[in-house]
Design an enzyme around this catalytic site. Structure first.
Site, PDB file in Angstrom:
ATOM      1  N   GLU A  50       0.857  -1.185   0.000  1.00 42.20           N
ATOM      2  CA  GLU A  50       0.000   0.000   0.000  1.00 42.20           C
ATOM      3  C   GLU A  50       0.889   1.229   0.000  1.00 42.20           C
ATOM      4  O   GLU A  50       1.944   1.263   0.651  1.00 42.20           O
ATOM      5  CB  GLU A  50      -0.891   0.020   1.248  1.00 42.20           C
ATOM      6  N   CYS A 242      -6.639   1.174   2.480  1.00 39.39           N
ATOM      7  CA  CYS A 242      -7.579   2.303   2.491  1.00 39.39           C
ATOM      8  C   CYS A 242      -7.423   3.212   1.277  1.00 39.39           C
ATOM      9  O   CYS A 242      -8.367   3.928   0.931  1.00 39.39           O
ATOM     10  CB  CYS A 242      -7.412   3.104   3.775  1.00 39.39           C
ATOM     11  N   ASN A 376     -12.178  -3.013   0.176  1.00 36.32           N
ATOM     12  CA  ASN A 376     -11.126  -3.282   1.176  1.00 36.32           C
ATOM     13  C   ASN A 376     -11.788  -3.581   2.520  1.00 36.32           C
ATOM     14  O   ASN A 376     -12.407  -4.612   2.675  1.00 36.32           O
ATOM     15  CB  ASN A 376     -10.168  -2.090   1.239  1.00 36.32           C
ATOM     16  N   GLU A 377     -11.688  -2.651   3.458  1.00 35.48           N
ATOM     17  CA  GLU A 377     -12.302  -2.897   4.771  1.00 35.48           C
ATOM     18  C   GLU A 377     -13.707  -2.316   4.758  1.00 35.48           C
ATOM     19  O   GLU A 377     -13.934  -1.214   5.235  1.00 35.48           O
ATOM     20  CB  GLU A 377     -11.462  -2.254   5.863  1.00 35.48           C
TER      21      GLU A 377
HETATM   22  O1  AHR Z   1      -2.296  -1.247   6.444  1.00 33.69           O
HETATM   23  C1  AHR Z   1      -2.773  -0.011   6.828  1.00 33.69           C
HETATM   24  C2  AHR Z   1      -4.285   0.080   6.759  1.00 33.69           C
HETATM   25  O2  AHR Z   1      -4.865  -0.768   7.681  1.00 33.69           O
HETATM   26  C3  AHR Z   1      -4.893  -0.335   5.460  1.00 33.69           C
HETATM   27  O3  AHR Z   1      -4.909   0.662   4.543  1.00 33.69           O
HETATM   28  C4  AHR Z   1      -6.290  -0.690   5.855  1.00 33.69           C
HETATM   29  O4  AHR Z   1      -6.847  -1.667   5.022  1.00 33.69           O
HETATM   30  C5  AHR Z   1      -6.169  -1.098   7.282  1.00 33.69           C
HETATM   31  O5  AHR Z   1      -7.064  -0.406   8.071  1.00 33.69           O
END
Ligand code: AHR
Length: 657
Positions: A50, A242, A376-377
């Protein structure tokens, strides 16, 4: 530090003779050799990338110039100017990056006009290494050619390399020149000044080390990319996290903007620039120079399956309410089309619209994409109702592609419990679980998957890391050791755990937002954490099939502070056994290879161990070798492997037929 195994053996023999009353306890494990278990997927241990902590621009992406196209909202962010410098946006050669600068004669013989770029917390230069400078430029005068002087500057403001570039054309053209640094400098800068009496326009000012990973022009920083490759990852998840979602939909990662000529990839703000109020980074943007093409290429280079993740139409739910900022369910068409087009970009023939884009970028052969993540989340009913139309469309057009859904931001709780059945209902192929948890959770969760439903989707442990709050969440040995202990449970359950990736991957020591992270770096050096080595030991010793390893008939999930798992490996033609001892006392262990044929002989292969008496030990940029895997040994006696698992150690043993 690791103790000398022979000395310990001798000492314990002596103690046995002299004080027979104090018998050392030993532990008996049994490895059932009769049954070769479920296959371990090639994707089992991978990487999650990321663009957080300056992992891409300023990190893995080797570009040294920040705001190279002058298109940050504050056009001169990262640049110092002197003399007569003007920012313009008319007639740029790059539609999606319209800003450029014009350097003009300051009107006095003893004055100068120029610009200086500060890089990402400086620029790293290495003595005798070469750097490729390039710029799109236009001579604004009709009668005479213009000159610019390009200089590399050290932190004392000395010139450590310079070249002159003559700008001949009145049309936009690319010019390049190579500079050789006379010094090693961590905090260097790039200076360009006008060396003639006239005017010159400059756009997309770029400086790369010539020596990038695989020598590519729009390349990656060699030490960082090599560190990734050295893990032998089986899967590569990108581009986040994120950043896939964005703080709002405008700032989500839009893969279509990240492909094609780099000069025309628009700048996107990085959502991590202001996510944490105590760690603001106003200069954190994504150039998209490291884009989806480059991610696919890196996956291929590393031999890892690419796993792109796309927005499902929900902006970050931590930062947006239910109705706010999301794409209504009935208006997802362009997002779904993005997913279909991405599959075409990766796998389509060169005659297809997006396959052609890939081919024009230099890769006519397909990337052979097999997996895609949607969201993602995410959580709540907002997620499955959006995921469903994606799944329908992808299944209809690309039935072989495996789809990964989310189980939310936590490994348990209301959202998790709601989403798993939803993922089953929607028949997602894998479910992404995230756990950033305290050390005890890792110790207590080695049995997490032992009783998971085997009929539903497989598990992708897509983001996890042990967060030791008592130590400011540093990458201490404790966190790595406890992750190793937990991972025995992933390995034992490789029939349903098909992928796992530690998170996050990279952090610039001067520009990070989140810790712990697997690899830390400054502008010249990088450091692999103990957590890195744990991941590497698992990935390089993943084997091909799970084997049953027990103590008193039970899997080793922390009894007597012992955790263990075993695999069969076809190539090795033998077994790989991992043993973690989280107590501070050494443990004698006998592992019986049960059920072996009568005349079967075994030989001991390479054995390695990570051990430290101090759980707080960390690696640093200055001392990156404080904790690294070291050779260890064991005694193989017929069908029994005798090992001494030192206190606080993670050990890997190989046995060949
Ligand atoms: O890894 C950091 C963050 O943690 C990522 O962007 C997210 O998916 C999680 O909350």
């Amino acid at each position: 530090m690791k103790k000398n195994f022979c000395k310990i053996l001798a000492l314990s023999a002596l103690l046995t003779c002299c004080t027979s009353a104090v018998a050392q306890q030993s532990y008996e494990f049994s490895l059932d050799t009769k049954k070769i278990g479920a296959p371990v997927q090639s994707t089992m241990y991978g990487l999650f990338f990321e663009d957080i902590n300056f992992a891409a621009d300023g990190g893995l992406y080797a570009e040294l110039v920040k705001n190279r196209s002058f298109d940050f909202p504050q056009n001169l962010m990262g640049w110092y100017t002197f003399g007569n410098v003007d920012v313009r946006k008319d007639n740029s050669p790059f539609e999606r990056n319209p800003a450029y600068v014009v350097l003009s004669d300051p009107g006095h013989e003893h004055k100068r006009t120029g610009i200086e770029n500060e890089g990402f917390r400086g620029m790293g230069f290495v003595k005798d290494a070469t750097y490729r400078f390039s710029v799109w430029a236009k001579n604004m005068n009709t009668n005479e050619a213009q000159k610019i002087r390009v200089e590399l500057i050290n932190s004392k403001n000395d010139i450590i390399a310079n070249q002159e570039v003559t700008i001949t054309s009145n049309d936009w053209r690319k010019y390049d020149v190579t500079l050789t640094s006379q010094e090693t400098e961590e905090k260097g800068r790039l200076r360009i000044f006008l060396a003639s009496k006239g005017s010159v326009a400059l756009e997309h000012v770029s400086l790369f080390p010539s020596d990038t990973y695989k020598g590519r022009e729009n390349g990656l920083r060699k030490d960082l990319a090599q560190a990734l490759t050295d893990i032998h990852p089986g899967v590569f998840r990108f581009p986040g996290g994120c950043i896939v979602e964005g703080t709002d939909l405008d700032s989500r990662y839009d893969w279509k903007k990240s492909v094609g000529p780099v000069e025309n990839r628009p700048v996107n703000e990085n959502r991590w620039r202001y996510t944490f109020p105590h760690r603001f980074y106003p200069d954190y943007y994504q150039s998209y120079g490291l884009g989806f093409y480059e991610y696919f290429l890196l996956s291929e280079d590393m031999g890892a399956e690419p796993l792109p993740v796309l927005s499902c139409g929900l902006a970050c739910q931590f930062q947006n309410g239910e109705e706010h900022c999301h794409v209504p369910v009935g208006e997802l068409d362009s997002y779904i089309q993005d997913a279909l087009d991405l599959i075409e970009f990766a796998n389509g023939p060169v005659t297809s619209t997006w396959g052609k884009v890939r081919a024009e970028m230099g890769h006519p052969a397909p990337f052979n994409l097999k997996y895609i993540g949607i969201g993602n989340e995410q959580w709540g009913k907002e997620y499955p109702e959006r995921l469903e139309p994606f799944i329908k469309a992808i299944r209809a057009k690309y039935p072989a592609i495996k789809i990964i859904g989310s189980s939310g931001p936590s490994a348990d709780g209301k959202e998790f419990d709601y989403l798993w059945p939803e993922m089953k209902r929607l028949e997602a192929d894998l479910v992404d679980e995230h756990y950033y948890k305290e050390p005890e959770w890792f110790l207590n969760s080695a049995n997490r998957y032992d009783n998971y439903d085997r009929k539903g989707p497989a598990v992708f442990a897509g983001e996890y890391a042990c967060h030791d709050y008592s130590r400011g969440k540093d990458n201490n040995f404790k966190s790595a050791l406890y992750e190793a202990a937990f991972m025995t449970g992933l390995e034992r359950n490789a029939d349903i755990v098909h992928m796992c990736t530690y998170a996050p991957l990279f952090a610039h020591v001067e520009a990070w937002q989140w810790n712990p992270d697997m690899i830390w770096f400054d502008n010249l050096h990088s450091m692999k954490t103990p957590n890195y080595y744990v991941q590497q030991l698992y990935a390089r010793n993943k084997g091909t099939n799970v084997m049953k390893l027990t103590m008193n008939g039970k899997p080793l999930t922390g009894q007597n502070s012992l955790y263990a798992s075993a695999v069969f490996d076809k190539e090795l033609n033998g077994y790989i056994i991992k043993v973690v001892n989280t107590s501070n006392e050494a443990k004698d262990i006998q592992i019986e290879l049960k059920g072996a044929k009568k005349n079967q002989t075994f030989t001991l292969g390479d054995c390695v161990s990570m051990q430290d008496n101090n759980l707080n030990t960390i690696n640093t940029l200055d001392n990156p070798q404080n904790i690294v895997p070291e050779k260890t040994t064991a005694i193989l006696n017929g069908n029994t492997l005798n090992i001494k698992a030192e206190g606080q150690s993670f050990n890997v043993y190989k046995i060949r037929f």
